[in-house]
Design an enzyme around this catalytic site. Structure first.
Site, PDB file in Angstrom:
ATOM      1  N   ASP A  26     -18.696  -2.302  -3.945  1.00  0.00           N
ATOM      2  CA  ASP A  26     -20.149  -2.471  -3.989  1.00  0.00           C
ATOM      3  C   ASP A  26     -20.898  -1.189  -4.321  1.00  0.00           C
ATOM      4  OD1 ASP A  26     -19.479  -1.432  -1.478  1.00  0.00           O
ATOM      5  OD2 ASP A  26     -21.151  -2.390  -0.463  1.00  0.00           O
ATOM      6  N   GLU A  49      -6.393   0.767  -6.593  1.00  0.00           N
ATOM      7  CA  GLU A  49      -6.868   2.063  -7.093  1.00  0.00           C
ATOM      8  C   GLU A  49      -5.734   3.040  -7.404  1.00  0.00           C
ATOM      9  OE1 GLU A  49     -10.128   0.219  -4.590  1.00  0.00           O
ATOM     10  OE2 GLU A  49      -7.968   0.582  -4.329  1.00  0.00           O
ATOM     11  N   HIS A 112     -20.441   1.028   5.877  1.00  0.00           N
ATOM     12  CA  HIS A 112     -19.027   0.702   5.681  1.00  0.00           C
ATOM     13  C   HIS A 112     -18.362   1.683   4.710  1.00  0.00           C
ATOM     14  CE1 HIS A 112     -21.260  -1.398   2.517  1.00  0.00           C
ATOM     15  NE2 HIS A 112     -20.173  -1.378   1.781  1.00  0.00           N
ATOM     16  N   HIS A 113     -17.045   1.744   4.765  1.00  0.00           N
ATOM     17  CA  HIS A 113     -16.206   2.646   3.981  1.00  0.00           C
ATOM     18  C   HIS A 113     -16.407   4.118   4.385  1.00  0.00           C
ATOM     19  CE1 HIS A 113     -15.122  -0.832   1.834  1.00  0.00           C
ATOM     20  NE2 HIS A 113     -15.879  -0.710   0.758  1.00  0.00           N
ATOM     21  N   GLY A 403       6.915  13.294  -9.002  1.00  0.00           N
ATOM     22  CA  GLY A 403       7.979  12.350  -8.671  1.00  0.00           C
ATOM     23  C   GLY A 403       7.568  11.217  -7.759  1.00  0.00           C
ATOM     24  N   ASP A 430      14.698  -0.934  -9.667  1.00  0.00           N
ATOM     25  CA  ASP A 430      14.165  -2.016  -8.844  1.00  0.00           C
ATOM     26  C   ASP A 430      13.335  -1.495  -7.679  1.00  0.00           C
ATOM     27  OD1 ASP A 430      16.445  -0.907  -7.734  1.00  0.00           O
ATOM     28  OD2 ASP A 430      17.407  -2.806  -7.253  1.00  0.00           O
ATOM     29  N   ASN A 457      19.925  -2.168  -9.340  1.00  0.00           N
ATOM     30  CA  ASN A 457      21.144  -1.657  -8.695  1.00  0.00           C
ATOM     31  C   ASN A 457      20.990  -1.657  -7.178  1.00  0.00           C
ATOM     32  OD1 ASN A 457      19.318   0.429  -8.672  1.00  0.00           O
ATOM     33  ND2 ASN A 457      20.569   1.843  -9.865  1.00  0.00           N
ATOM     34  N   GLY A 459      18.525  -1.129  -4.739  1.00  0.00           N
ATOM     35  CA  GLY A 459      17.979  -0.166  -3.797  1.00  0.00           C
ATOM     36  C   GLY A 459      17.696   1.195  -4.377  1.00  0.00           C
ATOM     37  N   GLU A 463      18.171   8.309  -3.630  1.00  0.00           N
ATOM     38  CA  GLU A 463      18.312   8.656  -2.210  1.00  0.00           C
ATOM     39  C   GLU A 463      19.736   8.415  -1.722  1.00  0.00           C
ATOM     40  OE1 GLU A 463      15.735   7.236  -3.555  1.00  0.00           O
ATOM     41  OE2 GLU A 463      14.123   8.621  -3.033  1.00  0.00           O
TER      42      GLU A 463
END
Length: 548
Positions: A26, A49, A112-113, A403, A430, A457, A459, A463
């Site tokens: 708004d 956003e 608000h916000h 990254g 994925d 693959n 996951g 990591e």
């Protein structure tokens, strides 16, 4: 009636922006009315956003600069991670915040916000560390501040922040009377001294090499760099954080250098050079395999927009575009030694064997064509693409310093909006896709037609390679990736989908995707959870040690 909003939009158009991304709220709706009423600007609404910031980043990497709009507080904080990535990697993105009226802010009303404390500058202050400039527009300063921050974005290649209160956007102002940027500045005394140092070093060198980084791309200096290399017959390599800054089909191109993980003979050629001229380079951990480059400060002259290093003596940065243009004026006869160009993989015989990472990237190399835009997600994709030689006039997008996983999906869409004449190929895992997949609806609505390879693959492979290979925190929910486009509004008339598990299936899907140029191409590529590009496996061990 010509307003501050009109002035800002005219300036955005002047500096090359045709499309504006964002999410309505708004506090920015009246400003959005001005955008949608414009005959020269196109509004592209996003699912959130953060994705808008990512999409603007991708647009800027291709077109040179970008803008997106959020609402005050909740919107801008959702986007700040994307803005930080633009800051880290020198991408000029303009964030425009629609904020409450000046009277509401002055009276410290608990609207608000906000955080309910009457402080309307909190979020602006939060952006100080990830922007090159901040403008809080008022009746007195609006046009001057717009010009100031846009100039910072263009000259320093950094994101900027514009706080646009609702009422200030509607104030009547005069139209711009002069272009935003004047004539380029002459070389400073420091830059002239640096130029002389480079000239002397080249003339004394018997075995020089040039390495380029991402700032060449940020400043759009690829052609100027090419002229310098051609004139003086210099061998050149790029960092992964700078891939695509030089034509990889050119006979002067040695390959992509990544420190200790670099293949021979490139590694020895770089490490034993008596002069390493770094242009627009940042020697980050991910680009150099944990700072494992083999040259020392005694070998390097590094020229960047934030720092210059001449044999270990550091000084402030320079105007990279001005100095790089001046390199072709050096008095230097050129390099007369041997240049061993990068080797290319032969075409592979494709079989019914289960697809592996190694074979996949070999097949990708044969799939690329001149003029493609290739985007590699910061995971198996980026490290798989690092050593895939690019064709002439190809553009490469990645985010190896910041990254932020998921970045490349919206960035791909932003880049294709910026250049619809280039075939766009996205390679994304994925795990990363699950963060920003909402923009698939945007891609379908905007009738974008990238070729998207979703590497399934199971996951977080990066990591897993670093730590916790079988731990639950590296697992993700399994989705039906092949059919996702239909969930987000796609139809068979607009999207083609494939699921491949073997070399032969991938080859067939690639050939069909190459011919089908009117639809978005969506390829789910299934590979083993334990499989990863060789470079990633080596780098993961280095990161694991670095983190211990």
């Amino acid at each position: 009636m010509y307003t501050v909003a009109d002035y800002l939009l005219d300036r955005l158009k002047e500096i090359g922006i045709d499309d504006i991304f964002g999410v309505p709220g708004d506090y920015n709706l009246k400003f959005l009315d001005r955008i949608t009423a414009s005959k020269e600007l196109n509004w592209v609404g996003n699912a959130n956003e953060l994705n808008a910031a990512y999409m603007a980043d991708g647009y800027a990497r291709t077109k040179g600069i970008a803008a997106f709009v959020t609402t005050f507080g909740v919107g801008e904080l959702s986007a700040v991670n994307g803005l930080a990535g633009s800051y880290a990697e020198n991408v000029p993105v303009i964030e425009i915040i629609g904020s409450p009226t000046t009277s509401v802010q002055k009276d410290k009303k608990l609207v608000h916000h906000t955080l309910g404390d009457g402080d309307f500058l909190r979020f602006e202050r939060m952006h100080e560390e990830v922007t090159g400039a901040i403008a809080h527009l008022t009746t007195e300063n609006a046009t001057a501040e717009i010009d100031r921050v846009l100039t910072v974005a263009m000259t320093q290649k950094l994101p900027v922040y514009i706080n646009l209160p609702i009422d200030i956007a509607e104030i009547v102002v005069s139209k711009p009377i002069s272009p935003l940027l004047g004539q380029p500045e002459q070389l400073t005394e420091i830059e002239t001294t640096l130029l002389n140092s480079i000239e002397k070093a080249l003339n004394q060198s018997e075995n020089p090499v040039v390495i380029t980084g991402h700032e060449i791309l940020s400043y759009g200096l690829e052609q100027i760099l090419d002229s310098f290399i051609q004139k003086f017959n210099l061998p050149i390599a790029t960092l992964p954080f700078g891939k695509g800054s030089f034509n990889e089909e050119d006979p002067h191109f040695l390959g992509t250098y990544s420190g200790s993980t670099t293949s021979e003979p490139l590694k020895k050629r770089i490490d034993t050079a008596d002069l390493v001229l770094l242009l627009g380079v940042k020697l980050t951990d991910s680009a150099t395999s944990g700072f494992s480059y083999g040259f020392t400060e005694d070998q390097i002259i590094s020229v960047g927009c934030t720092e210059v290093n001449v044999y270990g003596k550091k000084q402030d940065g320079i105007q990279l575009n001005s100095l790089l243009s001046a390199l072709s004026t050096l008095h230097y006869p050129g390099f007369s030694g041997e240049i061993i160009a990068v080797k290319r993989s032969p075409e592979q015989i494709n079989t019914k064997k289960k697809l592996t990472q190694k074979q996949f990237w070999n097949m990708v190399e044969t799939f690329l064509v001149q003029g493609d835009t290739v985007i590699g997600e910061q995971g198996t994709s980026f490290f798989g693409l690092t050593n895939v030689p690019l064709k002439k006039e190809m553009h490469f997008i990645g985010q190896p310093l910041w990254g932020s996983i998921g970045y490349t999906f919206p960035a791909t869409l932003g880049s294709q909006i910026a250049n619809k004449n280039s075939r766009h190929l996205l390679f994304i895992g994925d795990g990363s896709l699950q963060l920003t997949v909402q923009e698939l609806g945007t891609a379908i609505r905007e009738q974008l037609i990238p070729i998207i390879f979703v590497i399934n693959n199971n996951g977080y492979t990066v990591e897993r390679e670093i730590h916790g290979a079988t731990e639950a925190y590296n697992d993700i929910p399994m989705w039906d990736y092949q059919h996702l486009p239909y969930v987000f509004g796609g139809t068979k008339q607009r999207v083609a989908t494939y699921k491949v598990t073997t070399e032969a299936e991938l080859e067939q899907a690639m050939q069909m995707a190459k011919k089908d140029t009117k639809r978005l191409q969506w390829l789910e590529v299934v590979m083993d959870q334990e499989d990863a590009p060789e470079l990633l496996k080596k780098l993961a061990k280095i990161f694991a040690k670095q983190n211990s």
